[in-house]
Design a protein around this motif. Structure first.
Motif, PDB file in Angstrom:
ATOM      1  N   ASP A  75       0.898  -1.245  -0.260  1.00 46.68           N
ATOM      2  CA  ASP A  75      -0.030   0.045  -0.180  1.00 46.68           C
ATOM      3  C   ASP A  75       0.907   1.236   0.096  1.00 46.68           C
ATOM      4  O   ASP A  75       1.597   1.576   1.062  1.00 46.68           O
ATOM      5  N   VAL A  85      -2.409   0.692  -4.416  1.00 41.97           N
ATOM      6  CA  VAL A  85      -2.151  -0.378  -3.757  1.00 41.97           C
ATOM      7  C   VAL A  85      -1.738  -1.690  -4.948  1.00 41.97           C
ATOM      8  O   VAL A  85      -2.650  -1.782  -5.794  1.00 41.97           O
ATOM      9  N   ARG A 188       2.924  -1.094   4.137  1.00 47.63           N
ATOM     10  CA  ARG A 188       2.713   0.182   3.774  1.00 47.63           C
ATOM     11  C   ARG A 188       3.865   0.943   3.685  1.00 47.63           C
ATOM     12  O   ARG A 188       4.886   0.953   4.607  1.00 47.63           O
TER      13      ARG A 188
END
Ligand SMILES: Cc1cc2nc3c(=O)[nH]c(=O)nc-3n(C[C@H](O)[C@H](O)[C@H](O)COP(=O)(O)OP(=O)(O)OC[C@H]3O[C@@H](n4cnc5c(N)ncnc54)[C@H](O)[C@@H]3O)c2cc1C
Length: 394
Positions: A75, A85, A188
């Protein structure tokens, strides 16, 4: 005084790989580390495809990972906003250095390296080729490998300082358990969470590794940056639990040692200037340093080890130089918003970035593709950077 063909100082990925490779080739090896293993090392623990390939080439088997430590979703954010993403990314694995380094060190000892972990070095004598431990024992060597990390004492003794402060990176991390994301949550990456760097969230089995890192010179208030990043994620981060460490960030040592003394891994500055990846390069350089020691000793010319090692490191140095050329396009404050916009728009660019992160692509390829996409400003920055690189850098 006991004599070893090779003494390795530092039993992290670089030193462990070097000691394993040399011991397996039949050299007498002493492996020294000031810590006893398992021990902690501040690190996100992201193990790329490149690192896994180097590991397999050295140790002869795949690095073991459970399914929940293998991630294929990433992400990407820019200033907190989603910019893409990717759900079928090349596999990125997550490890705890506590476990991984103990496993690597254990294999080096299992291959026959003598165990001097939990021992401090008190003196180095390069002309007599001896290492003295704090308990008074002196050990002699044919070749010495300094794999003692970013604050390398071996590099300091050789060159007066472990690294150049003007070019060093710095990272802060916390192992968050409150809240702890599900181990199945994606990786992330937050572009611009730090200047000339980024932020990361790596969900692991028992904790989530959260961090920010970037060039120290661009981030005088890194603690505030980390606090703001944790706030933005809704994570409580008591100051006492946040840890920091220097990180070589692409400013590698062009001359990684002297004669029979070699530097590997972080001690030689071998960390990617864009992704901050260092584990793969540490493993690889440890193996190359050991190989140089083996051939120099076989030729009865230990003082030629550095010449052999430098030659072997050329492709890695070239790739790190290339990455430094590209870095301003991604991180320079004037360019980073256009990069983020292009990143959000272009699936191809996101793929290429991920391939780089995963170690499945090299910088040569992406440099040309980037150059075709870049706004004029980016091209000028690249040109300026290239001139700087070739006129004054290592
Ligand atoms: C915050 C942060 C996050 C990072 N995240 C990632 C990531 O996710 N993925 C990645 O690939 N890389 C990451 N890195 C980089 C990575 O941690 C390093 O590049 C890697 O650990 C280098 O391995 P090494 O063997 O050279 O050194 P180290 O792993 O630092 O090992 C050096 C060893 O030397 C020992 N030592 C030090 N001084 C002495 C001495 N005087 N005498 C005896 N022993 C000594 C230490 O105890 C240690 O065991 C990160 C770095 C930081 C700071």
């Amino acid at each position: 005084m006991e004599h070893f063909d090779l003494i390795v100082i530092g039993a992290g990925p670089a030193g462990g790989a070097a000691a394993f490779w040399a011991a397996r080739a039949g050299l007498t090896v002493a492996l020294i580390d000031r810590k006893s293993f398992p021990r902690d090392k501040l690190c996100g623990g992201l193990v790329t495809g490149r690192a896994r390939r180097h590991y397999a080439a050295i140790f002869g088997h795949e690095m073991p990972f459970d399914p929940d430590q293998r991630k294929t979703t990433v992400d990407f954010r820019h200033r907190g906003q989603p910019i893409g993403v990717i759900q079928d990314a090349p596999t990125l694995c997550l490890a705890m250095r506590w476990d991984m380094d103990a496993m690597i060190c254990g294999q080096a000892l299992g291959a026959g390296a003598r165990d001097f972990t939990g021992q401090e070095v008190s003196a180095l004598n390069f002309s007599a080729r001896t290492v003295t431990l704090t308990d008074g024992r002196a050990l002699a060597y044919g070749v010495l490998i300094g794999a003692d990390g970013v604050n390398s004492q071996v590099a300091k003794r050789l060159f007066g300082q472990s690294f150049e402060r003007a070019h060093i990176g710095f990272g802060l991390e916390i192992e968050a358990t409150d809240p702890h994301l599900s181990p199945d949550a994606p990786i992330r990456i937050d572009l611009a969470a730090a200047q000339w760097g980024y932020g990361w969230v790596f969900p692991k089995r028992r904790s989530t590794t959260i961090g920010v890192g970037g060039l120290l010179s661009g981030n005088p208030g890194m603690k505030r940056t980390m606090a703001a990043y944790c706030d933005s994620l809704g994570v409580t981060a008591p100051e006492a639990r946040i840890k920091g460490q220097f990180l070589p960030f692409g400013h590698f040592r062009r001359t990684p040692g002297r004669n029979a003394v070699l530097l590997a891994g972080d001690a030689a500055g071998l960390v990617d200037p864009i992704t901050g990846e260092g584990i793969g390069h540490a493993l690889h350089s440890g193996q190359l340093a050991a190989e140089a020691a083996i051939s120099a000793l076989a030729a009865h010319r230990p003082e030629t080890a550095l010449r052999r090692y430098r030659r072997a490191l050329r492709p890695l140095h070239r790739s790190l130089r290339m990455a430094r050329l590209i870095r301003p396009v991604i991180f320079a404050p004037a360019l980073e918003p256009s990069f983020a916009r292009a990143f959000a728009r272009s699936t191809t660019l996101r793929r290429q970035f991920l391939d780089l992160m995963a170690g499945d692509a090299d910088y040569g390829g992406i440099l040309w593709r980037l150059a075709l996409r870049l706004p004029r400003l980016g091209l000028m920055a690249l040109q300026r950077r290239r001139i700087e690189e070739y006129t004054k850098s290592p």
